[in-house]
Design a protein around this motif. Structure first.
Motif, PDB file in Angstrom:
ATOM      1  N   UNK A 236       0.797  -1.217   0.000  1.00 24.79           N
ATOM      2  CA  UNK A 236       0.000   0.000   0.000  1.00 24.79           C
ATOM      3  C   UNK A 236       0.834   1.273   0.000  1.00 24.79           C
ATOM      4  N   UNK A 237       1.982   1.239   0.682  1.00 21.41           N
ATOM      5  CA  UNK A 237       2.763   2.456   0.863  1.00 21.41           C
ATOM      6  C   UNK A 237       4.151   2.410   0.239  1.00 21.41           C
ATOM      7  N   UNK A 238       4.609   1.223  -0.151  1.00 20.28           N
ATOM      8  CA  UNK A 238       6.002   1.072  -0.554  1.00 20.28           C
ATOM      9  C   UNK A 238       6.317   1.509  -1.964  1.00 20.28           C
ATOM     10  N   UNK A 239       5.978   2.739  -2.308  1.00 20.94           N
ATOM     11  CA  UNK A 239       6.249   3.278  -3.638  1.00 20.94           C
ATOM     12  C   UNK A 239       7.130   4.531  -3.506  1.00 20.94           C
ATOM     13  N   UNK A 240       7.921   4.780  -4.541  1.00 24.17           N
ATOM     14  CA  UNK A 240       8.812   5.936  -4.507  1.00 24.17           C
ATOM     15  C   UNK A 240       8.050   7.247  -4.403  1.00 24.17           C
ATOM     16  N   UNK A 241       6.826   7.260  -4.885  1.00 23.41           N
ATOM     17  CA  UNK A 241       6.014   8.476  -4.828  1.00 23.41           C
ATOM     18  C   UNK A 241       5.452   8.728  -3.429  1.00 23.41           C
ATOM     19  N   UNK A 242       5.670   7.787  -2.501  1.00 22.29           N
ATOM     20  CA  UNK A 242       5.124   7.907  -1.150  1.00 22.29           C
ATOM     21  C   UNK A 242       6.266   7.848  -0.138  1.00 22.29           C
ATOM     22  N   UNK A 243       6.817   9.004   0.252  1.00 20.36           N
ATOM     23  CA  UNK A 243       7.924   9.006   1.219  1.00 20.36           C
ATOM     24  C   UNK A 243       7.593   8.299   2.525  1.00 20.36           C
ATOM     25  N   UNK A 244       6.323   8.323   2.905  1.00 25.28           N
ATOM     26  CA  UNK A 244       5.940   7.676   4.154  1.00 25.28           C
ATOM     27  C   UNK A 244       6.113   6.163   4.077  1.00 25.28           C
ATOM     28  N   UNK A 245       6.217   5.623   2.861  1.00 26.73           N
ATOM     29  CA  UNK A 245       6.340   4.180   2.709  1.00 26.73           C
ATOM     30  C   UNK A 245       7.761   3.667   2.596  1.00 26.73           C
ATOM     31  N   UNK A 246       8.758   4.565   2.702  1.00 25.53           N
ATOM     32  CA  UNK A 246      10.152   4.142   2.548  1.00 25.53           C
ATOM     33  C   UNK A 246      10.524   3.053   3.554  1.00 25.53           C
ATOM     34  N   UNK A 248       8.572   1.038   5.247  1.00 23.56           N
ATOM     35  CA  UNK A 248       7.799  -0.186   5.009  1.00 23.56           C
ATOM     36  C   UNK A 248       8.409  -1.006   3.886  1.00 23.56           C
ATOM     37  N   UNK A 249       8.853  -0.328   2.823  1.00 23.86           N
ATOM     38  CA  UNK A 249       9.458  -1.033   1.694  1.00 23.86           C
ATOM     39  C   UNK A 249      10.764  -1.703   2.100  1.00 23.86           C
ATOM     40  N   UNK A 250      11.587  -0.991   2.878  1.00 29.62           N
ATOM     41  CA  UNK A 250      12.869  -1.558   3.298  1.00 29.62           C
ATOM     42  C   UNK A 250      12.653  -2.737   4.263  1.00 29.62           C
ATOM     43  N   UNK A 251      11.685  -2.602   5.157  1.00 25.09           N
ATOM     44  CA  UNK A 251      11.401  -3.693   6.083  1.00 25.09           C
ATOM     45  C   UNK A 251      10.896  -4.915   5.333  1.00 25.09           C
ATOM     46  N   UNK A 252      10.035  -4.692   4.351  1.00 24.74           N
ATOM     47  CA  UNK A 252       9.521  -5.810   3.566  1.00 24.74           C
ATOM     48  C   UNK A 252      10.640  -6.496   2.795  1.00 24.74           C
ATOM     49  N   UNK A 253      11.589  -5.724   2.273  1.00 29.48           N
ATOM     50  CA  UNK A 253      12.735  -6.328   1.580  1.00 29.48           C
ATOM     51  C   UNK A 253      13.478  -7.284   2.511  1.00 29.48           C
ATOM     52  N   UNK A 254      13.668  -6.861   3.755  1.00 30.63           N
ATOM     53  CA  UNK A 254      14.385  -7.697   4.711  1.00 30.63           C
ATOM     54  C   UNK A 254      13.565  -8.927   5.103  1.00 30.63           C
ATOM     55  N   UNK A 255      12.279  -8.722   5.366  1.00 32.09           N
ATOM     56  CA  UNK A 255      11.422  -9.818   5.811  1.00 32.09           C
ATOM     57  C   UNK A 255      11.255 -10.870   4.717  1.00 32.09           C
ATOM     58  N   UNK A 256      11.185 -10.444   3.454  1.00 28.50           N
ATOM     59  CA  UNK A 256      10.933 -11.369   2.350  1.00 28.50           C
ATOM     60  C   UNK A 256      12.190 -12.060   1.827  1.00 28.50           C
ATOM     61  N   UNK A 257      13.349 -11.732   2.374  1.00 28.09           N
ATOM     62  CA  UNK A 257      14.588 -12.312   1.857  1.00 28.09           C
ATOM     63  C   UNK A 257      14.540 -13.845   1.875  1.00 28.09           C
ATOM     64  N   UNK A 258      14.231 -14.430   3.008  1.00 29.55           N
ATOM     65  CA  UNK A 258      14.184 -15.891   3.102  1.00 29.55           C
ATOM     66  C   UNK A 258      12.938 -16.498   2.457  1.00 29.55           C
ATOM     67  N   UNK A 259      11.720 -15.955   2.682  1.00 25.22           N
ATOM     68  CA  UNK A 259      10.554 -16.553   2.035  1.00 25.22           C
ATOM     69  C   UNK A 259      10.633 -16.574   0.512  1.00 25.22           C
ATOM     70  N   UNK A 260      11.190 -15.531  -0.104  1.00 25.08           N
ATOM     71  CA  UNK A 260      11.294 -15.512  -1.563  1.00 25.08           C
ATOM     72  C   UNK A 260      12.174 -16.647  -2.057  1.00 25.08           C
ATOM     73  N   UNK A 261      13.269 -16.877  -1.377  1.00 27.75           N
ATOM     74  CA  UNK A 261      14.193 -17.941  -1.786  1.00 27.75           C
ATOM     75  C   UNK A 261      13.636 -19.317  -1.417  1.00 27.75           C
ATOM     76  N   UNK A 262      12.899 -19.387  -0.304  1.00 24.61           N
ATOM     77  CA  UNK A 262      12.225 -20.633   0.035  1.00 24.61           C
ATOM     78  C   UNK A 262      11.161 -20.975  -1.007  1.00 24.61           C
ATOM     79  N   UNK A 263      10.467 -19.954  -1.511  1.00 21.33           N
ATOM     80  CA  UNK A 263       9.477 -20.177  -2.564  1.00 21.33           C
ATOM     81  C   UNK A 263      10.133 -20.696  -3.825  1.00 21.33           C
TER      82      UNK A 263
END
Length: 379
Positions: A236-246, A248-263
């Protein structure tokens, strides 16, 4: 003191039974219902809260310190969501009884169900693939439910590519990641449950906290909801046009590191266990093509497993020497993603069963769990 155990004679996986049962409930609900009703869907309710922090609209006042607000949102909202979900499971398990044990598993299964989505993903992907043969304009409308790209000028092959890419990526975001959060939370619950003042309950047969709810169950649901909340914030917020989502986007990158590779591993195993390593090696050559540090792994693995060219025009090409996906390839991709989801469930089941078995050994040595006579012994 000793009393009969609900688990029966010397259960080898006693402490893990509650999270395993909850996961079975969640998977069954997903297969039967696909999604909770939108008006009561917890993710939709969470999204309505997140929407209050979306300040992209120029007609609305912007935050004075968008990144600071974004950090608070990224850290605070997922923790609140996880605490609420875990609290509901804990309350359902009080007071300690066999009825409350069943209720807590049911509530946990329903909450976990709200975080995962496989049947809906497969159905939407199938709809897009079928429409590319009969009504490409309708397919361009339907693909919006899967991918955010502009579909106006996409050919039928491009539409199928978008559907396959999104199915692989959403398998990671919407199914494997919440299950991973559930597995990690339940594992932590199994690890700390027998200590820190927490013991096994004779009426229930599980490691419990003061509320009477199985600690692995509470922690597992909290973990799944936390991961889903992080992913929802990013979507919802992790877009470059939304500074408030910066943040959230970085946290999601970290959280998804293992699940993406597990997938990616699940997709490779689903394509054929013997050639899984080769599939992953091929995928590794293209996984870095998309801008996202994570989404390239499941998409590239799907491209390798199907031996098709997947492309987002103007952005990236995966498996560039192959042909674009046909309708038949699209249907094969749907089966592949479905089987990969089953592989993920099997892997989490095996992991929790193994951790539960280890916990039984540790607790038995301390005289806290099931004895060979089929009873629970108390210290």
């Amino acid at each position: 003191m000793a009393t009969a155990s609900l688990l029966g004679p010397a259960s080898a996986f006693g402490p893990a039974l509650a999270p395993l049962a909850a996961m079975a409930v969640a998977v069954a609900l997903d297969l039967a219902l696909a999604e909770p009703p939108a008006r009561i869907h917890p993710v939709a309710l969470f999204g309505s809260v997140v929407g209050r922090f979306d300040r992209e609209d120029p007609d609305r006042d912007a935050h004075d310190h968008p990144r600071l607000v974004g950090v608070a949102v990224a850290v605070g909202l997922p923790l609140v969501a996880a605490a609420v979900a875990g609290g509901l499971v804990a309350v359902a398990g009080s007071p300690r009884s066999r009825v409350s044990a069943v209720l807590s598993v049911s509530v946990a299964g329903a909450l976990l169900f709200s975080t995962v989505s496989l049947r809906m993903l497969l159905a939407t992907t199938a709809e897009v693939v079928d429409l590319t043969e009969t009504d490409p304009d309708a397919a361009r409308e339907s693909v919006r439910a899967l991918a955010g790209r502009d579909a106006t000028a996409l050919s039928p092959a491009d539409l199928r590519s978008a559907a396959i890419e999104s199915a692989a990526e959403n398998l990671a975001d919407g199914f494997v990641a919440p299950l991973s959060g559930f597995a990690i939370g339940a594992t932590l619950g199994l690890a700390v449950g027998p200590t820190n003042g927490l013991v096994a309950d004779p009426a229930i047969g599980f490691a419990v906290g003061g509320s009477g709810a199985p600690l692995p169950l509470v922690a597992g649901v909290a973990g799944a909801v936390w991961v889903k909340a992080v992913n929802t914030l990013d979507s919802m917020l992790g877009y470059r046009s939304k500074p408030v989502g910066w943040a959230s986007a970085r946290l999601d990158d970290a959280v998804m590191f293992l699940p993406a590779r597990a997938t990616a591993i699940c997709l490779a195993l689903a394509a054929g266990g013997v050639g899984a390593v080769g599939t992953l090696r091929r995928a590794a050559a293209w996984a870095g093509e998309p801008e996202s540090p994570n989404s390239g792994w499941p998409m590239a693995t799907a491209a390798a497993a199907l031996d098709v060219r997947l492309e987002k025009p103007g952005h990236y090409v995966l498996n560039p020497d192959a042909d674009p996906p046909s309708a038949a390839d699209g249907r094969t991709a749907i089966r592949l993603v479905g089987v990969a989801g089953g592989v993920a469930v099997a892997l989490v089941t095996g992991w929790l069963a193994a951790v539960g078995w280890l916990a039984v050994g540790r607790l038995s040595a301390a005289g806290l769990l099931v004895t060979p006579a089929g009873v629970v012994r108390w210290s």
